[in-house]
Design an enzyme around this catalytic site. Structure first.
Site, mmCIF file in Angstrom:
data_model
loop_
_atom_site.group_PDB
_atom_site.id
_atom_site.type_symbol
_atom_site.label_atom_id
_atom_site.label_comp_id
_atom_site.label_asym_id
_atom_site.label_seq_id
_atom_site.Cartn_x
_atom_site.Cartn_y
_atom_site.Cartn_z
ATOM 1 N N LYS A 117 2.973 3.413 -5.597
ATOM 2 C CA LYS A 117 2.436 2.416 -6.542
ATOM 3 C C LYS A 117 3.512 1.958 -7.537
ATOM 4 C CE LYS A 117 -0.767 3.430 -3.961
ATOM 5 N NZ LYS A 117 -0.757 2.665 -2.683
ATOM 6 N N ASP A 157 0.834 -1.194 0.000
ATOM 7 C CA ASP A 157 0.000 0.000 0.000
ATOM 8 C C ASP A 157 0.875 1.253 0.000
ATOM 9 O OD1 ASP A 157 -2.611 1.381 2.152
ATOM 10 O OD2 ASP A 157 -2.361 1.425 -0.030
ATOM 11 N N GLU A 189 -11.319 4.205 -1.486
ATOM 12 C CA GLU A 189 -11.812 4.455 -0.133
ATOM 13 C C GLU A 189 -12.703 5.698 -0.074
ATOM 14 O OE1 GLU A 189 -8.679 3.727 -0.902
ATOM 15 O OE2 GLU A 189 -7.280 5.275 -0.287
ATOM 16 N N ASP A 198 -3.161 -2.980 -2.641
ATOM 17 C CA ASP A 198 -4.219 -1.979 -2.684
ATOM 18 C C ASP A 198 -4.047 -1.118 -3.939
ATOM 19 O OD1 ASP A 198 -5.264 0.902 -0.731
ATOM 20 O OD2 ASP A 198 -6.441 -0.513 -1.897
ATOM 21 N N ASN A 199 -5.101 -0.482 -4.391
ATOM 22 C CA ASN A 199 -5.056 0.557 -5.437
ATOM 23 C C ASN A 199 -4.582 0.092 -6.802
ATOM 24 O OD1 ASN A 199 -3.603 2.069 -2.711
ATOM 25 N ND2 ASN A 199 -5.616 2.739 -3.411
HETATM 26 N N1 77H Z 1 9.207 3.004 -1.085
HETATM 27 C C1 77H Z 1 8.501 3.278 0.030
HETATM 28 N N2 77H Z 1 8.869 2.647 1.179
HETATM 29 C C2 77H Z 1 8.176 2.873 2.312
HETATM 30 C C3 77H Z 1 7.109 3.753 2.285
HETATM 31 N N3 77H Z 1 6.263 4.227 3.227
HETATM 32 C C4 77H Z 1 5.450 5.108 2.637
HETATM 33 N N4 77H Z 1 5.796 5.235 1.355
HETATM 34 C C5 77H Z 1 5.230 6.173 0.437
HETATM 35 C C6 77H Z 1 3.765 5.880 0.341
HETATM 36 C C7 77H Z 1 3.009 7.123 -0.042
HETATM 37 C C8 77H Z 1 1.536 6.866 -0.014
HETATM 38 C C9 77H Z 1 1.153 5.622 -0.827
HETATM 39 N N5 77H Z 1 -0.291 5.522 -1.036
HETATM 40 C C10 77H Z 1 -0.851 6.198 -2.020
HETATM 41 O O1 77H Z 1 -0.198 6.929 -2.744
HETATM 42 C C11 77H Z 1 -2.340 6.116 -2.192
HETATM 43 C C12 77H Z 1 -2.982 7.095 -2.953
HETATM 44 C C13 77H Z 1 -4.370 7.084 -3.120
HETATM 45 C C14 77H Z 1 -5.036 8.123 -3.932
HETATM 46 C C15 77H Z 1 -4.597 9.447 -3.856
HETATM 47 C C16 77H Z 1 -5.231 10.426 -4.613
HETATM 48 C C17 77H Z 1 -6.299 10.095 -5.436
HETATM 49 F F1 77H Z 1 -6.922 11.055 -6.158
HETATM 50 C C18 77H Z 1 -6.737 8.784 -5.526
HETATM 51 C C19 77H Z 1 -6.111 7.802 -4.771
HETATM 52 C C20 77H Z 1 -5.141 6.070 -2.518
HETATM 53 C C21 77H Z 1 -4.491 5.087 -1.767
HETATM 54 O O2 77H Z 1 -5.214 4.084 -1.170
HETATM 55 C C22 77H Z 1 -3.114 5.092 -1.607
HETATM 56 O O3 77H Z 1 -2.541 4.083 -0.872
HETATM 57 C C23 77H Z 1 6.822 4.398 1.081
HETATM 58 N N6 77H Z 1 7.492 4.155 -0.052
HETATM 59 MG MG MG Z 2 -3.951 2.497 -0.579
#
Ligand code: 77H
Ligand code: MG
Length: 214
Positions: free
Chosen positions: A144, A141, A199, A169-170
């Site tokens: 992406k 999660d 969500e 997810d996603n």
């Molecule tokens: N490499 C590494 N290692 C470790 C880490 N820990 C954190 N990160 C960075 C994670 C940053 C957040 C990730 N999640 C998402 O970006 C996300 C986005 C949406 C979404 C947003 C806007 C919209 F318009 C529509 C949908 C919906 C979701 O359910 C999502 O999960 C890492 N990276």
């Molecule tokens: Mg997500």
């Protein structure tokens, strides 16, 4: 109040959720994010799909990539059998600090280990750091475009065994097209798509469950 969205979510949990009651923490966050301000938790609809997979697999060792506020860590930990452990990884120290407090408020801190840093750095160290042989279940999660490289890295580091399950997810929104192509096209995975919604919205999204065949 609170300067960031995660801080406002934590404030709401402390105000509305019953300390030590994981379900009330989950419900409080869902209420807040559905009616006050959207946030990128896996949410109630996809969360139910995740719950059913966690209950089916009963993982002893589970990994979550991307903790955010700790919503799914609380959801998962509340379903884990005794002496199982969820290792959850968060890149952003601000999110990690909030997630620790949400996890503690829910009373699941003894089932969750939160590690801070990028997945690419941590994955090669996991076996040694945690005395692990492999993960029974991995919830992806995080960024992406890291789903695919991190999956390949977990394969290379021997963190997946025959029967290990990846839950992503996603896969539709925001989407992980290269990851989907890989797990659906590879003879080393048996993949299944669970159609759902982003969500707290009516936008299509879904969860991909992929069994590693070794
Ligand atoms: N490499 C590494 N290692 C470790 C880490 N820990 C954190 N990160 C960075 C994670 C940053 C957040 C990730 N999640 C998402 O970006 C996300 C986005 C949406 C979404 C947003 C806007 C919209 F318009 C529509 C949908 C919906 C979701 O359910 C999502 O999960 C890492 N990276
Ligand atoms: Mg997500």
């Amino acid at each position: 109040y609170g300067s960031t969205r995660p801080e406002r979510i934590l404030a709401e949990v402390k105000r509305k959720a019953t300390r030590g009651d994981a379900r009330s923490v989950v419900d409080t966050i869902d209420q807040y994010c559905r009616h006050q301000e959207w946030a990128m938790n896996v949410g109630d609809e996809k969360g139910t799909i995740l719950d059913s997979i966690v209950c089916e697999v009963k993982p002893r060792a589970m990994l979550e990539l991307g903790t955010y506020c700790g919503y799914s860590a609380v959801r998962i930990a509340s379903l884990l059998p005794p002496n199982s452990r969820l290792i959850t990884m968060e890149f952003n120290p601000v999110f990690a600090a909030i997630a620790r407090q949400v996890i503690a408020w829910a009373g699941v801190e003894d089932k969750v280990v939160l590690i801070e840093g990028p997945s690419g750095d941590w994955i090669p160290k996991m076996k040694k750091e945690f005395g692990l042989t492999s993960f029974d279940l991995v919830f992806l999660d995080h960024w992406k475009d890291c789903y695919l490289p991190d999956t390949k890295l977990m394969e290379e580091c021997g963190l997946l065994r025959t029967g290990s399950i990846l839950v992503a997810d996603n896969v539709i929104c925001p989407g992980a097209p290269d990851y989907l192509e890989y797990v659906r096209g590879s003879p080393r995975y048996e993949s299944k798509y669970f159609r759902s919604h982003l969500e707290y919205t009516t936008v299509e999204d879904g969860i991909e469950k992929s069994v590693f065949l070794g």
